[in-house]
Design a protein around this motif. Structure first.
Motif, PDB file in Angstrom:
ATOM      1  N   ASP A  64      48.803  65.090 -26.946  1.00 50.07           N
ATOM      2  CA  ASP A  64      49.296  64.109 -26.143  1.00 50.07           C
ATOM      3  C   ASP A  64      48.612  63.737 -24.837  1.00 50.07           C
ATOM      4  N   ARG A  65      47.134  64.054 -25.055  1.00 51.81           N
ATOM      5  CA  ARG A  65      46.147  63.758 -23.848  1.00 51.81           C
ATOM      6  C   ARG A  65      45.672  62.340 -24.119  1.00 51.81           C
ATOM      7  N   SER A  66      45.117  62.067 -22.953  1.00 52.93           N
ATOM      8  CA  SER A  66      44.434  60.681 -22.634  1.00 52.93           C
ATOM      9  C   SER A  66      42.946  60.554 -23.113  1.00 52.93           C
ATOM     10  N   SER A  67      42.723  59.788 -24.226  1.00 57.29           N
ATOM     11  CA  SER A  67      41.415  59.796 -24.568  1.00 57.29           C
ATOM     12  C   SER A  67      40.489  59.044 -23.375  1.00 57.29           C
ATOM     13  N   ARG A  68      41.207  58.295 -22.617  1.00 56.69           N
ATOM     14  CA  ARG A  68      40.323  57.504 -21.455  1.00 56.69           C
ATOM     15  C   ARG A  68      39.814  58.626 -20.335  1.00 56.69           C
ATOM     16  N   ASP A  69      40.890  59.633 -20.204  1.00 54.63           N
ATOM     17  CA  ASP A  69      40.679  60.447 -19.209  1.00 54.63           C
ATOM     18  C   ASP A  69      40.327  61.983 -19.621  1.00 54.63           C
ATOM     19  N   THR A  70      39.890  62.242 -20.621  1.00 55.90           N
ATOM     20  CA  THR A  70      39.250  63.405 -21.341  1.00 55.90           C
ATOM     21  C   THR A  70      37.855  63.323 -21.541  1.00 55.90           C
ATOM     22  N   ALA A  71      36.966  64.291 -20.903  1.00 57.73           N
ATOM     23  CA  ALA A  71      35.536  64.019 -21.440  1.00 57.73           C
ATOM     24  C   ALA A  71      35.277  64.686 -22.643  1.00 57.73           C
ATOM     25  N   VAL A  72      34.433  64.327 -23.311  1.00 64.70           N
ATOM     26  CA  VAL A  72      33.917  64.919 -24.426  1.00 64.70           C
ATOM     27  C   VAL A  72      33.691  66.442 -24.656  1.00 64.70           C
ATOM     28  N   SER A  73      33.209  66.779 -23.532  1.00 67.93           N
ATOM     29  CA  SER A  73      32.934  68.185 -23.374  1.00 67.93           C
ATOM     30  C   SER A  73      34.448  69.166 -23.605  1.00 67.93           C
ATOM     31  N   GLU A  74      35.094  68.557 -23.323  1.00 64.15           N
ATOM     32  CA  GLU A  74      36.537  69.259 -23.166  1.00 64.15           C
ATOM     33  C   GLU A  74      37.040  69.616 -24.352  1.00 64.15           C
ATOM     34  N   ILE A  75      36.677  68.689 -25.566  1.00 62.66           N
ATOM     35  CA  ILE A  75      36.977  68.756 -26.888  1.00 62.66           C
ATOM     36  C   ILE A  75      36.189  68.949 -28.023  1.00 62.66           C
ATOM     37  N   MET A  76      34.894  69.043 -27.548  1.00 63.32           N
ATOM     38  CA  MET A  76      34.121  69.068 -28.640  1.00 63.32           C
ATOM     39  C   MET A  76      34.008  70.408 -29.164  1.00 63.32           C
ATOM     40  N   THR A  77      33.410  70.430 -30.438  1.00 69.43           N
ATOM     41  CA  THR A  77      32.919  71.888 -30.918  1.00 69.43           C
ATOM     42  C   THR A  77      31.767  72.137 -30.506  1.00 69.43           C
ATOM     43  N   ALA A  78      31.682  73.451 -29.807  1.00 69.25           N
ATOM     44  CA  ALA A  78      30.329  73.613 -28.864  1.00 69.25           C
ATOM     45  C   ALA A  78      29.446  74.681 -29.750  1.00 69.25           C
ATOM     46  N   LYS A  79      30.188  75.456 -30.872  1.00 70.36           N
ATOM     47  CA  LYS A  79      29.445  76.384 -31.861  1.00 70.36           C
ATOM     48  C   LYS A  79      29.474  75.570 -33.033  1.00 70.36           C
ATOM     49  N   VAL A  80      27.923  74.764 -33.048  1.00 62.38           N
ATOM     50  CA  VAL A  80      27.745  73.873 -33.846  1.00 62.38           C
ATOM     51  C   VAL A  80      26.696  74.573 -35.153  1.00 62.38           C
ATOM     52  N   VAL A  81      27.137  74.493 -36.423  1.00 66.84           N
ATOM     53  CA  VAL A  81      26.605  74.881 -37.404  1.00 66.84           C
ATOM     54  C   VAL A  81      25.419  74.010 -37.826  1.00 66.84           C
TER      55      VAL A  81
END
Length: 143
Positions: A64-81
């Motif tokens: 229930d987070r806001s997609s307007r107030d959340t930065a991509v870096s907060e939810i992205m997958t950082a360990k990219v294959v």
């Protein structure tokens, strides 16, 4: 055997990406506009993550987070294959199966060359099987 380079040669060279500080809503809009399921997260020319619809569903919608107030870096997958252009389709299929992912960025010398999806991989295998079947049928008919 088909290589990743051969798959990329048959695709549009366009890579869709967002910056780590972009709002999640902007990344989701880009995915919707382009009809894609993931975008790369790039800090200039450097790949720093990937954001998929799965990331959005699990880390925004379910919490229930806001997609307007959340930065991509907060939810992205950082360990990219990632894969290199010389990899074979069969190896890539093993990676998407083992890691349960749907998109593989193609990287060479630190530069992103493109992205292949599980759909690209499956299509490649089906095409190869079709060619083999056609050759076998021609052999049987000619024999």
């Amino acid at each position: 055997m088909t290589s990743v380079r051969q798959l990329l040669d048959g695709k549009s060279p366009e890579v869709h990406a967002v910056a780590p500080g972009a709002a999640v809503i902007d990344a989701i809009r880009l995915m919707a506009q382009k009809g894609i399921g993931a975008v790369l997260v790039m800090d200039g020319p450097r790949l720093v993550g990937i954001l998929s619809e799965r990331d959005y569903a699990r880390k925004i919608v379910l919490h229930d987070r806001s997609s307007r107030d959340t930065a991509v870096s907060e939810i992205m997958t950082a360990k990219v294959v990632t894969v290199s252009p010389g990899e074979q389709v069969e190896h890539c299929l093993q990676l998407v199966t083992d890691y349960r992912i749907r998109h593989l960025p193609v990287v060479e010398g630190g530069q992103v060359l493109g992205v292949i999806s599980i759909g690209d991989l499956v299509k490649s295998v089906i095409d190869a099987q079709r060619r083999e079947l056609d050759q076998l049928q021609q052999y049987i008919v000619a024999g």
